[in-house]
Design a protein around this motif. Sequence first.
Motif, short mmCIF file in Angstrom:
data_model
loop_
_atom_site.label_atom_id
_atom_site.label_comp_id
_atom_site.label_asym_id
_atom_site.label_seq_id
_atom_site.Cartn_x
_atom_site.Cartn_y
_atom_site.Cartn_z
N ASN A 248 -9.85 0.71 2.62
CA ASN A 248 -9.96 -0.65 3.13
C ASN A 248 -9.41 -0.76 4.54
OD1 ASN A 248 -10.99 -2.87 1.25
ND2 ASN A 248 -9.76 -1.59 -0.14
N TYR A 249 -8.33 -0.05 4.77
CA TYR A 249 -7.70 -0.11 6.08
C TYR A 249 -8.62 0.45 7.17
CZ TYR A 249 -3.67 -0.70 8.98
OH TYR A 249 -2.80 -1.14 9.93
N PHE B 298 -7.66 3.48 -2.19
CA PHE B 298 -8.36 2.22 -1.90
C PHE B 298 -7.72 1.53 -0.69
CE2 PHE B 298 -10.24 2.69 -6.11
CZ PHE B 298 -11.49 2.16 -5.92
N ALA B 299 -6.40 1.60 -0.62
CA ALA B 299 -5.72 1.00 0.54
C ALA B 299 -6.16 1.69 1.83
CB ALA B 299 -4.20 1.10 0.36
N ARG C 30 -3.71 3.85 -3.64
CA ARG C 30 -3.42 4.24 -2.25
C ARG C 30 -4.70 4.62 -1.52
NH1 ARG C 30 1.68 6.77 0.37
NH2 ARG C 30 3.35 5.67 -0.70
N ARG D 100 -11.83 0.71 6.91
CA ARG D 100 -12.98 -0.20 6.98
C ARG D 100 -12.68 -1.36 7.92
NH1 ARG D 100 -17.68 -2.27 6.64
NH2 ARG D 100 -18.74 -2.69 4.68
N ALA D 101 -11.43 -1.84 7.88
CA ALA D 101 -11.04 -2.95 8.76
C ALA D 101 -11.19 -2.56 10.23
CB ALA D 101 -9.61 -3.38 8.46
N PHE D 102 -11.05 -1.28 10.52
CA PHE D 102 -11.21 -0.81 11.90
C PHE D 102 -12.63 -0.32 12.16
CE2 PHE D 102 -6.53 -0.34 11.76
CZ PHE D 102 -6.22 -0.98 12.94
#
Lengths: 307, 307, 307, 307
Positions: B172-173, B168-169, B166, B175-177
């Motif tokens: 990553n999430y 890591f999720a 979670r 990081r996407a923004f």
Amino acid sequence: MADLKLLIDTVRDELQSMQHQGKVADYIPELAKIDPRKFAISITNMKGETISTGDDNERFSIQSISKVFSLALALGKVGDGLWRRVGREPSGSAFNSIVQLEHERGIPRNPFINAGAIVVADVLLAGHQPREAIAEILRFVRIAANDDTIMIDPAVARSEQATGFRNFALANYMRAFGNLHHPIELTLGVYFHQCAIEMTARQLSEAGVFLANGGRDPRSGLTIVSKERARRINAVMLTCGHYDGSGDFAYRVGLPGKSGVGGGILAIVPGEASIAVWSPALNARGNSLLGTRALELIVRETGWSAF
Amino acid sequence: MADLKLLIDTVRDELQSMQHQGKVADYIPELAKIDPRKFAISITNMKGETISTGDDNERFSIQSISKVFSLALALGKVGDGLWRRVGREPSGSAFNSIVQLEHERGIPRNPFINAGAIVVADVLLAGHQPREAIAEILRFVRIAANDDTIMIDPAVARSEQATGFRNFALANYMRAFGNLHHPIELTLGVYFHQCAIEMTARQLSEAGVFLANGGRDPRSGLTIVSKERARRINAVMLTCGHYDGSGDFAYRVGLPGKSGVGGGILAIVPGEASIAVWSPALNARGNSLLGTRALELIVRETGWSAF
Amino acid sequence: MADLKLLIDTVRDELQSMQHQGKVADYIPELAKIDPRKFAISITNMKGETISTGDDNERFSIQSISKVFSLALALGKVGDGLWRRVGREPSGSAFNSIVQLEHERGIPRNPFINAGAIVVADVLLAGHQPREAIAEILRFVRIAANDDTIMIDPAVARSEQATGFRNFALANYMRAFGNLHHPIELTLGVYFHQCAIEMTARQLSEAGVFLANGGRDPRSGLTIVSKERARRINAVMLTCGHYDGSGDFAYRVGLPGKSGVGGGILAIVPGEASIAVWSPALNARGNSLLGTRALELIVRETGWSAF
Amino acid sequence: MADLKLLIDTVRDELQSMQHQGKVADYIPELAKIDPRKFAISITNMKGETISTGDDNERFSIQSISKVFSLALALGKVGDGLWRRVGREPSGSAFNSIVQLEHERGIPRNPFINAGAIVVADVLLAGHQPREAIAEILRFVRIAANDDTIMIDPAVARSEQATGFRNFALANYMRAFGNLHHPIELTLGVYFHQCAIEMTARQLSEAGVFLANGGRDPRSGLTIVSKERARRINAVMLTCGHYDGSGDFAYRVGLPGKSGVGGGILAIVPGEASIAVWSPALNARGNSLLGTRALELIVRETGWSAF
């Protein structure tokens, strides 16, 4: 108190240049008429003495600040049983959000968002006619303020009644889950009238001082609520008193507070004072913009803080 | 302090009968091994004196309590600019929720939910290798606690690394923004090691006392953070320190506090004391069940309250 | 048609053993009284011939199936302008969810969830008294069915009026966003009466056959809607006709369909036939359990499919 | 077919004036390089004959259109057991939304949103090395297309690998719920390579024609999937093939279809033809803007419709 008087006069002067900022609430037509340049500060200390500045003798609609008094009254009537019907967690959402109600099956997150205050009104309506429940709330505020001249503005109550579609939505929604026990019109009638209580800044700081003073009114000597209850109401004010801006208010001002869309804020300095501010223009989250700024300046100078 | 010592011994005895309640965190395998009967209370006052009871010299994983120290450190480094990357509002959601991040485009609601603390770790990583950032956090905690023996348990850090899908999720999430600036593995490396700091209850109350004492360590005399910053960190602890149970903690305990899934809680009594409690079994919201109960009993007897 | 008659008789027999499954809708008291063992199938082909089985001459409340007819009528009145006030995307949510409305500012996701059908009723109310709008909907259904005996059950309409708190919540909520143009009581009056239309399975398959036949009633020869519009209504039925079970229905049955909580389903086999099924017990998503199963068996044997 | 050839040439000409609209996907750097003026249409009929126009022999990245083939392959391997790990309901959300996953505990809403296709990739990875799983998907596409020259563009796969933070977030999140069974890097490796399959419009309409022809390739005579399965895949394409624009596509085009962010769309006319269109600029929901428009014009002229 002389120093404090000087301080609030200075704060008032300092903020005059910012009076074009923010936006008066326009979704209740009666409130949209208010002059955005109105401004008042009032502070009541533990001896019951009050100093004030600005439009301190002008009445304004306390709106959601009334939720502090109705919560205190409801806890007095049903005690902690109240928390079976309303939570006490910050909502992370706007004051009139309905999303959380669907996920949490009709139990509002806390008594200071609209849905929660409507449940509190429904609790106060038990065994009463609406006008009796309204009268009881008004009486509680008058006792707290030591002032029998405090009134409800029926035009504001009617104005909200006529345009409060979101509140009707919230009430119907909770009724669908069985969390309102009276006909919606009656419960909302109580709620709209409670929100239409009018007070001056002086009356408001005087009405709230019991929360700073362990539950007791320093002037009348009356115990309004127990010491523990006063603290707990303060806790709910600090975590939930400014909707989805509560964390920001706690960070910047550091005091329990409750705002209303009429532009008022009641802030509590435990053991020291109660503060009422009034400035009608609101920030994006529906809290008084200059009122919040005034409180920031006051706590910076006085060192007042819950922390 | 003698009275306090008697009080915490009594609290410890009183709570022994409830030790079957709650549930030790099991999602980090290393934490699932802890004996749920462990129990400690430690109180440090404004003179820097500490009393304690129970397993008060046994180290436990402070987990999310470390977020208080990393926040203090990050505010020291980047000041209020931090708030451009993380909010300071209660989340109304579980500690590891990702929903809010989607709606608010990668800006976590506050620095005490996992997502927010990961952003704070990313801030601390700027210009550093991960091991330097970890060392800096550890150094900050050691200075606050006046104790160079405080360590990180690498087995706990590895355990979380291996199972923290979670986190890591979330990383990553964000990081996407664009709200993480370093490779995810590095930022999470800092975060997992920070959470794996081990302390005894005594060390923890000593490490936290600066927040009760206007930012200054009463023993070393060192100013850890400014008075205003200490207050503001306390405000964030009060509104956000217990995830979606923050309102309940404020209502029942009435103090700024931060919990960790290792079963610890650090609570701050401004101007009076810091309190560390440790009991590994957690309630439904991931906060120490008996630890919270112990704090309730302590504030009832002492009258300590932020309000 | 003889083979088809044999098929539906067989399907009826086969499903009798499953008649204890599912649950009759209980939130509208009048509907809760229905005998769950009722069962009917009716098929109308492109020549206008109808075969049927079971309780095929017994009237039932078509409830949400009426939304197909009111959509057809509203598109006839205002054309694609309708889509400014209601979307045409599957909702991914329950039939009475309000969450989506908050995020999408009062625009319902599609005309087949309750909120969307209430908007359609509001469109039909423009320039009319409620009883005129209701009469217009009823007239449309009678023309489509070639049958002037179709009626509204006022007891069902009243029953829903008295208990439809969620629908009142939805309507008030949309009104707050300006997406209802008439007083809520009037709009909901139209909506509740439309839902209370009663038909037999035979009448329903006959009323729906124009959608299978390019918009034209094969018996009267009347063009009810244009060919393109018939196709588009079928498309909305396929993607949105079964609330958050629409994808499952499309997968298992493969036909445009619309269900009602009265236990009816209208399914369209483009170019072939319309099918009405009735079985009052519902699955977890509020769609007729045996009705869906009957349609699965029918398409398996006939090879009927939109795909 | 001569008339059809004329039609698609006309459509191509007609749409040239709109080529400045929409926006090429920019979040995968390799895709951002594509010339937005590229345009192709290809139609394959039930005899296996293909007509095409525009840049019909130029390869493009089929991206999410590959999800149709991986779904067909996975259903062939594990049958309806697949639906225990992924739903088949429209999501009502964007292609890369993570919100629904939290509410539904790691089960993606359908196999055509990213999260769902990642689960399908994880299913295909069972018992295989990633490169074997990738090879199997590619082989399936080649057999369907009767064309062994179809390839994967490794630069696109790498490009997505390097920037696909949201997909890593989705995968980690599902792993936290136990709904991915392999290391995330491996599963995403399969997924990114599958998305990087390159085809011309001609190859794509040929590869998809089995879905229009009851599961059988009209040229090779091979049964790719059963008739029932072909229908069901079409049903999922119709309800879920265009993310939160699926309802709109069904309304305007009325055919099962699947879009990819490379600008391709595969549409199925059951019993008639398969259509591939390619135009790289996308609308707000990530579907090819001119590709959708082209399909609208084609169905208007041909009368093709599932309904």
